[in-house]
Enzyme design. Structure first.
Site, PDB file in Angstrom:
ATOM      1  N   GLY A 123       0.815  -1.212   0.000  1.00  0.00           N
ATOM      2  CA  GLY A 123       0.000   0.000   0.000  1.00  0.00           C
ATOM      3  C   GLY A 123       0.843   1.254   0.000  1.00  0.00           C
ATOM      4  O   GLY A 123       0.475   2.280   0.580  1.00  0.00           O
ATOM      5  N   ALA A 124       2.018   1.183  -0.657  1.00  0.00           N
ATOM      6  CA  ALA A 124       2.899   2.342  -0.862  1.00  0.00           C
ATOM      7  C   ALA A 124       3.415   2.944   0.446  1.00  0.00           C
ATOM      8  O   ALA A 124       3.781   4.121   0.480  1.00  0.00           O
ATOM      9  CB  ALA A 124       2.182   3.424  -1.689  1.00  0.00           C
ATOM     10  N   SER A 210       4.346  -5.741  -2.985  1.00  0.00           N
ATOM     11  CA  SER A 210       4.549  -4.314  -3.219  1.00  0.00           C
ATOM     12  C   SER A 210       5.322  -3.693  -2.051  1.00  0.00           C
ATOM     13  O   SER A 210       6.422  -4.137  -1.746  1.00  0.00           O
ATOM     14  CB  SER A 210       3.196  -3.633  -3.459  1.00  0.00           C
ATOM     15  OG  SER A 210       3.376  -2.366  -4.043  1.00  0.00           O
ATOM     16  N   ALA A 211       4.757  -2.670  -1.348  1.00  0.00           N
ATOM     17  CA  ALA A 211       5.481  -2.100  -0.215  1.00  0.00           C
ATOM     18  C   ALA A 211       5.694  -3.151   0.873  1.00  0.00           C
ATOM     19  O   ALA A 211       6.667  -3.094   1.625  1.00  0.00           O
ATOM     20  CB  ALA A 211       4.725  -0.899   0.349  1.00  0.00           C
ATOM     21  N   ASP A 338       3.329  -5.222 -13.839  1.00  0.00           N
ATOM     22  CA  ASP A 338       3.325  -4.513 -12.560  1.00  0.00           C
ATOM     23  C   ASP A 338       3.273  -2.999 -12.736  1.00  0.00           C
ATOM     24  O   ASP A 338       2.679  -2.289 -11.932  1.00  0.00           O
ATOM     25  CB  ASP A 338       4.595  -4.869 -11.759  1.00  0.00           C
ATOM     26  CG  ASP A 338       4.330  -5.885 -10.671  1.00  0.00           C
ATOM     27  OD1 ASP A 338       3.209  -5.891 -10.128  1.00  0.00           O
ATOM     28  OD2 ASP A 338       5.230  -6.673 -10.365  1.00  0.00           O
TER      29      ASP A 338
END
Length: 559
Positions: A123-124, A210-211, A338
């Site tokens: 989620g960045a 991701s994150a 991605d």
């Protein structure tokens, strides 16, 4: 009809007869979860909302939880950590958020000595939760299917995000990385307590996307993780990804300080002001400015809050810390598209049926991504990515090139570098590489779009089994394959070896030999390939990295 009734009664009785742990003693006190029937003499016992640390104080490392009296009823997810919503319009969540969830599969007898898989959400570094994204009432990260099908204990954890998780002054005054310390505290809690839940404390695998994958990577590289877990899986992100480290923490801190009316010019006074600021206002101050999303430079530039090199949890640049990761078996890969979601924001025409994408737009994107190297980098990268275009390229080829550039730059190339560094440093631990390229299920995208960012998660967490009406048999095939590979790896360190049968043997990645597995629903021997996008990986790691920085070029010209 009578037969169906008997079968249903039999199923209910068998579920009821299946084993369960009941009340479990943890270091903080007693907990009791909920037993959910999953098949004939099979259940998954769910423990939701167990605290692994006390309510965290603002910009301080997590502290042990003081414990509780009586039996904690662990049947509901707890609040996510305070964060902005997806649309960045308001906040949700709480500062009291350091909780984890445990999913334990049982057969006829109570489980013991099971491998453990601890999941870190993505989620960045800005948003997300251990029970994120409800689909038809079920969390995307519900660990039931993965635990039941794979025969492992699944743990999902919360950690601080956004301003409260990652604001930093770049020095010891406000060192940052509070979200990483939360993750470390959760993994440590699991190691100390998981035996009571039927898990093996010496067989823990951490995994994330991701994150969350970059977080797994940072946990691998930190000297604090020695002996804490055994294996790691990164899906679509590593510590070397260009979005995974803050570039200028003090500039970001100053910007956020101004948004909460801390206008002091003297840094210590500004930091003192920040420490008294309202947490909700601080969280909103860390949001992405959505007005800058389209056409004002790459999305990459807007992702400002992230981990930092703090001289403690991360003592040096991640590329110099892979000797710490040598002890862990490592499996890593990316989705084939991605970068598409980010490319669609940076160059919106790629998703348009009517509008063409021009060579100038491709150059503009490259200029944004490579600005630290200046004009020479734009020309050299443009030549590399358009070499297959020909004189009159198909419009779809031009559009796909944009998605490929962002996929390579943000995800694929950093992951390949991480795999190589792990393989170069390891002594006995294994390394595995993959490319997930299942066609997208998201409607409305052009036909050339393959696996979108985060599309792997629905298969890994078994959604085609738990929500069969919205999937086809091919999706269940893929879900079964992924669960088998991931949980075999968690059990043995080899994704091809374990209780779960796999369609293709997955060879390890090594210093001199770079095979990777192509993961989709129709896997055969040809699913093993070699040297993933090596032409482009070599460009970024060799040609591009050796170009002088933009400032140095200007310096030379002025002489």
């Amino acid at each position: 009809m009578k037969m169906i009734h008997l079968v249903l009664v039999g199923f209910c009785l068998s579920s009821a007869a299946a084993a369960k742990l009941g009340v479990v003693r943890t270091e903080g006190g007693l907990v009791e979860g909920l037993s959910v029937g999953t098949g004939l003499f099979r259940t998954v016992e769910e423990f939701k909302g167990i605290p692994f640390a006390d309510v965290p104080r603002k910009w301080e490392k997590p502290e042990p939880h003081p414990g509780w009296d009586g039996v904690l009823t662990a049947t509901e997810y707890r609040d996510r950590c305070l964060q902005v919503t997806l649309l960045q319009t308001k906040t949700l969540g709480s500062e009291d958020c350091l909780y984890l969830n445990i999913f334990v599969p049982h057969g006829k007898s109570v489980s013991s000595g099971l491998p453990v898989m601890v999941y870190l959400f993505g989620g960045a570094f800005l948003l997300g939760a251990s029970n994120d994204v409800e689909v038809l009432g079920e969390s995307l990260y519900d660990g039931k299917e993965l635990a039941d099908t794979g025969g492992v204990i699944v743990v999902t954890v919360n950690y601080r995000v956004g301003t409260l998780g990652f604001l930093s002054s770049g020095d010891e005054r406000l060192p940052g990385n509070y979200g990483l310390w939360d993750q470390h505290a959760a993994i440590s809690w699991v190691r100390r307590n998981i035996r009571a839940f039927g898990g093996h404390p010496d067989n823990i695998t951490i995994f994330g996307q991701s994150a969350g994958a970059a977080s797994v990577s940072f946990q691998m590289l930190s000297p604090y993780s020695r002996g804490l877990f055994r294996r790691a899986i990164t899906q679509c992100g590593v510590a070397l990804s260009p979005w995974a480290l803050q570039k200028n923490p003090m500039a970001t801190l100053t910007k956020i300080a101004r948004k909460v009316s801390c206008y002091q010019t003297e840094e210590d006074a500004m930091l003192a002001c920040l420490k008294t600021a309202d947490p909700v206002k601080l969280t909103m101050a860390g949001k992405i400015n959505t007005l800058n999303l389209f056409g004002k430079g790459p999305v990459l530039d807007l992702l400002e809050l992230a981990p930092v090199i703090d001289g403690d949890f991360l003592p040096d640049h991640p590329s110099k810390l892979f000797h710490h990761a040598a002890q862990f078996d490592y499996l890593a890969g990316v989705n084939s598209m991605d970068g598409h979601i980010f490319a669609g924001i940076d160059v919106p025409s790629i998703n348009s049926m009517k509008e063409a994408t021009t060579a100038e737009q491709v150059r503009g994107l490259l200029a944004g991504l490579t600005k630290e190297k200046g004009d020479a980098a734009v020309s050299s990268a443009f030549n590399v990515y358009t070499v297959h275009w020909g004189l009159a390229p198909d419009p779809d080829i031009v559009k796909k090139t944009v998605a490929d550039i962002e996929t390579d730059f943000l995800f694929l190339v950093p992951t390949q570098i991480a795999l190589q560094l792990h393989a170069n440093n390891t002594s006995g631990a294994r390394t595995y590489s993959y490319l997930f390229n299942m066609k997208t299920r998201i409607p409305g995208f052009p036909r050339w779009v393959e696996a979108e960012h985060a599309e792997d998660l629905q298969y890994l967490f078994g959604k085609p089994f738990s929500m069969p009406l919205v999937y086809f048999p091919r999706h269940r095939d893929l879900s079964g394959y992924m669960i088998a590979y991931w949980t075999n790896f968690a059990k043995t360190g080899d994704p091809s070896r374990g209780d779960n049968r796999v369609p293709v043997s997955w060879p390890p990645f090594s210093k001199y030999h770079q095979p990777y597995l192509i993961i989709n629903n129709s896997m055969t021997k040809s699913s093993v390939s070699y040297d993933l996008r090596s032409f482009y990986v070599n460009y970024w790691t060799q040609t591009y990295s050796q170009l002088p920085a933009a400032g140095r070029i200007e310096e030379k010209e002025s002489l």
